[in-house]
Design a protein around this motif. Structure first.
Motif, PDB file in Angstrom:
ATOM      1  N   LEU A  67      -6.432  12.003   3.487  1.00  0.00           N
ATOM      2  CA  LEU A  67      -7.719  11.520   2.988  1.00  0.00           C
ATOM      3  C   LEU A  67      -8.862  12.278   3.647  1.00  0.00           C
ATOM      4  O   LEU A  67      -9.809  12.700   2.986  1.00  0.00           O
ATOM      5  N   SER A  75     -10.962   4.865  -4.183  1.00  0.00           N
ATOM      6  CA  SER A  75      -9.985   5.187  -5.226  1.00  0.00           C
ATOM      7  C   SER A  75      -8.996   6.240  -4.752  1.00  0.00           C
ATOM      8  O   SER A  75      -7.811   6.178  -5.053  1.00  0.00           O
ATOM      9  N   LYS A  76      -9.513   7.217  -3.991  1.00  0.00           N
ATOM     10  CA  LYS A  76      -8.638   8.282  -3.484  1.00  0.00           C
ATOM     11  C   LYS A  76      -7.608   7.676  -2.537  1.00  0.00           C
ATOM     12  O   LYS A  76      -6.433   8.018  -2.583  1.00  0.00           O
ATOM     13  N   ARG A  77      -8.067   6.777  -1.685  1.00  0.00           N
ATOM     14  CA  ARG A  77      -7.173   6.132  -0.735  1.00  0.00           C
ATOM     15  C   ARG A  77      -6.082   5.357  -1.455  1.00  0.00           C
ATOM     16  O   ARG A  77      -4.946   5.264  -1.004  1.00  0.00           O
ATOM     17  N   LEU A  78      -6.438   4.795  -2.608  1.00  0.00           N
ATOM     18  CA  LEU A  78      -5.445   4.053  -3.388  1.00  0.00           C
ATOM     19  C   LEU A  78      -4.482   4.977  -4.106  1.00  0.00           C
ATOM     20  O   LEU A  78      -3.553   4.519  -4.751  1.00  0.00           O
ATOM     21  N   GLY A  79      -4.709   6.284  -3.994  1.00  0.00           N
ATOM     22  CA  GLY A  79      -3.751   7.240  -4.542  1.00  0.00           C
ATOM     23  C   GLY A  79      -4.080   7.757  -5.930  1.00  0.00           C
ATOM     24  O   GLY A  79      -3.236   8.372  -6.562  1.00  0.00           O
ATOM     25  N   ASN A 120       1.465   3.445  -2.223  1.00  0.00           N
ATOM     26  CA  ASN A 120       0.923   4.653  -2.845  1.00  0.00           C
ATOM     27  C   ASN A 120      -0.301   5.175  -2.124  1.00  0.00           C
ATOM     28  O   ASN A 120      -0.916   6.134  -2.550  1.00  0.00           O
ATOM     29  N   GLN A 121      -0.675   4.504  -1.042  1.00  0.00           N
ATOM     30  CA  GLN A 121      -1.892   4.916  -0.354  1.00  0.00           C
ATOM     31  C   GLN A 121      -1.783   6.306   0.225  1.00  0.00           C
ATOM     32  O   GLN A 121      -0.732   6.725   0.682  1.00  0.00           O
ATOM     33  N   GLN A 157      -9.909  -1.051 -11.777  1.00  0.00           N
ATOM     34  CA  GLN A 157      -9.011   0.092 -11.654  1.00  0.00           C
ATOM     35  C   GLN A 157      -8.377   0.519 -12.959  1.00  0.00           C
ATOM     36  O   GLN A 157      -7.691   1.529 -13.009  1.00  0.00           O
ATOM     37  N   LYS A 184      -2.300   9.106   2.976  1.00  0.00           N
ATOM     38  CA  LYS A 184      -2.275   9.034   4.431  1.00  0.00           C
ATOM     39  C   LYS A 184      -3.665   9.382   4.969  1.00  0.00           C
ATOM     40  O   LYS A 184      -4.379  10.187   4.370  1.00  0.00           O
ATOM     41  N   PHE A 217       0.826  -1.202   0.000  1.00  0.00           N
ATOM     42  CA  PHE A 217       0.000   0.000   0.000  1.00  0.00           C
ATOM     43  C   PHE A 217       0.865   1.258   0.000  1.00  0.00           C
ATOM     44  O   PHE A 217       0.527   2.252   0.615  1.00  0.00           O
TER      45      PHE A 217
END
Lengths: 205, 200
Positions: free
Chosen positions: A37, A124-128, A30-31, A97, A33, A28
Motif C-alpha cells: 500500500l 479502496s486500494k487497501r481493500l484490494g 484480500n487486503q 463498494q 499488505k 480481510f
C-alpha cells in the motif's frame, strides 16, 4: 513397545487436533499488505488529469466510472456528468463498494480538491480493488482548466495552444455556452514583402 | 512470506536449483528408509513389511499439519500454492495401473532410481520398462486423449469439494495413520519372528 513411539504418536495427535483451534481471520484476506500500500501511495500513477477525464466524457467512454465522494448535498448542487455519489463516509458500506472492482471499468474518485478522493482511493486500494484512480485537483482544477481555461501567453508552445483550444471546446461542451469564434491566437496581418527582381546578375556564379 | 517464487522473494530461475536439492533429499530419504529394496516395497502388499505405509503416511501427516501451522504463522500462503488438477476417472485407473506395476515390479518410479543408485539389477530393468512404457504411452496418446482429459474438477482441494475445513481432514488422516502404524506394527511382530525394532 518403545516408549518413544508412544511419545511421537501422542505428539502428532496433539498437533493435528491443534489445527482445529487455529483460525486465520479471513475477513480481510484480500487486503493489500501495508508495504505494498505504501508503495502504491507514493506512486503518482493513480492521478488522472481533468483533460483526460473531459476527453473520456466527451467521447462517451463506457469504461469510465466517475465516483463523487463529496456529501450528497454538494453532489446535488453540481457534479460531473454520469457521476455516482458515494460520500466518503459510506465508502465501506456494501452499496459504496458496488461501483468498485467491476471488470474493465476505470473508477475515478473526485471531490472538490483531491484530498477526500485520495482518502477514498487509499481505503479502496487497501481493500484490494484495482483500476481505481483519483482526479488530480478535483472539481477546483476542473473549473480552472475546463470551465474557465486561462489563455496561454503568446510565447507558449503549439501544444499548449492546442490544449487551450481543447479546453475551451470542452468548456463549451460542458457548460452549453455558445461557441465563441475566437481561436485564441492573435491574428496579425501578414505583410507580404516581395523581393524585387534583380535586373542584372548581381554576384553569385 | 512463502511461497518464495510467487511472492517474488527469489526469482523463478531458482526453480531448478531447488528441484535438484529437493530431489537429492528425496532420494536420500527413500534410500535411508529402505525403499531401494523391492522386498521392502512389495512387503506391504504381502503383509510382512509395512515400511512403505509408515514412511508415506508419516510424510503426509507431518506435511499436512505442518502446512496448516505454516499458513497460520504467515510463513506460507496456502492460497498461493499450486494444487494439482483432479481428473476423477483417469486418476482412479492410473492408481490401479500404478498399484499393479508396484506389486509386480517391486518399485515405484522414484524408488527404482534409488535402487539403481545402489546398484540393484532389478531396479535397472524396472527403469528400462518405465522408459519403454512412457514411450509407448506417448506414441499412443491420441487413442486415450479423450479419456485422459475426462472428469476434470479443476485445481480443487478436499475442502473445496466437501466444504469441510482442512483441519478436520488433517485430524482424520492423522488418526487413521497413527492407528495404521500401531496395527501394522502388531501384524509385523506376529508375521516376522526375527524382527528388530528401530531404535532412535
Amino acid at each position: 513397545m518403545n516408549k518413544n513411539y508412544l511419545f511421537l504418536t501422542l505428539l502428532m495427535l496433539l498437533l493435528a487436533v491443534g489445527t482445529l483451534f487455529i483460525h486465520k481471520d479471513e475477513t480481510f484476506a484480500n487486503q493489500l499488505k501495508p508495504e505494498e500500500l505504501l508503495r502504491e501511495i507514493t506512486q503518482p500513477s493513480r492521478y488522472v488529469t481533468t483533460d483526460q477525464i473531459a476527453k473520456m466524457i466527451i467521447e462517451k467512454d463506457p469504461t469510465l466510472e466517475l465516483i463523487d465522494v463529496r456529501p450528497a448535498d454538494e453532489y446535488n448542487k453540481f457534479s460531473l456528468p454520469d457521476a455516482v455519489n458515494v460520500p466518503l463516509k459510506d465508502i465501506l458500506t456494501p452499496e459504496g463498494q458496488e461501483n468498485l472492482g467491476i471488470e474493465d471499468m476505470y473508477a475515478v474518485f473526485y471531490s472538490n480538491d483531491d484530498i477526500m478522493a485520495d482518502q477514498a482511493w487509499v481505503i479502496s486500494k487497501r481493500l484490494g480493488y484495482n483500476n481505481i484512480y483519483v482526479l488530480k485537483g478535483g472539481l477546483n482544477r476542473w473549473v480552472e482548466t475546463i470551465i474557465r481555461p486561462v489563455e496561454p501567453p503568446e510565447t507558449a508552445s503549439e501544444t499548449e495552444f492546442e490544449l487551450y483550444q481543447f479546453r475551451k471546446a470542452a468548456g463549451v461542451y460542458f457548460t452549453g455556452g455558445t461557441q465563441i469564434n475566437d481561436t485564441g491566437v492573435k491574428k496579425t496581418k501578414v505583410k507580404v514583402r516581395r523581393k524585387k527582381k534583380a535586373k542584372t546578375a548581381s554576384g553569385g556564379c | 512470506m512463502g511461497p518464495l517464487i510467487p511472492n517474488d522473494i527469489i526469482t523463478g530461475d531458482w526453480n531448478f536449483v531447488i528441484a535438484l536439492l529437493l530431489g537429492v533429499a528425496f532420494g536420500f530419504i527413500l534410500e535411508a528408509s529402505g525403499f531401494s529394496s523391492s522386498r521392502n516395497l512389495a512387503g506391504v502388499f504381502y503383509g510382512y513389511n509395512f515400511v512403505v505405509l509408515r514412511v508415506f503416511f508419516t510424510a503426509v501427516i507431518v506435511a499436512m499439519t505442518g502446512l496448516l501451522y505454516f499458513d497460520y504463522f504467515g510463513w506460507l500462503d496456502l492460497s498461493k500454492i499450486f494444487i494439482l488438477p483432479t481428473f476423477v476417472s483417469p486418476m482412479i485407473l492410473g492408481a490401479v495401473i500404478m498399484g499393479i506395476g508396484f506389486v509386480m515390479g517391486g518399485f515405484c518410479p522414484g524408488t527404482s532410481f534409488t535402487g539403481i543408485a545402489i546398484g540393484k539389477m532389478d531396479a535397472l530393468v524396472f527403469a528400462i520398462g518405465l522408459a519403454l512404457g512412457i514411450f509407448i504411452f506417448g506414441e499412443t496418446y491420441p487413442l486415450f486423449e479423450d479419456f485422459f482429459n475426462s472428469g476434470s474438477l479443476g485445481n480443487v482441494t478436499l475442502t473445496d469439494v466437501t466444504g469441510i475445513p482442512a483441519a478436520w481432514f488433517a485430524i482424520a488422516f492423522t488418526v487413521i495413520a497413527l492407528a495404521a502404524f500401531w496395527f501394522t506394527a502388531t501384524i509385523e511382530k506376529k508375521v516376522r519372528k526375527n524382527i528388530t525394532e528401530y531404535k532412535f
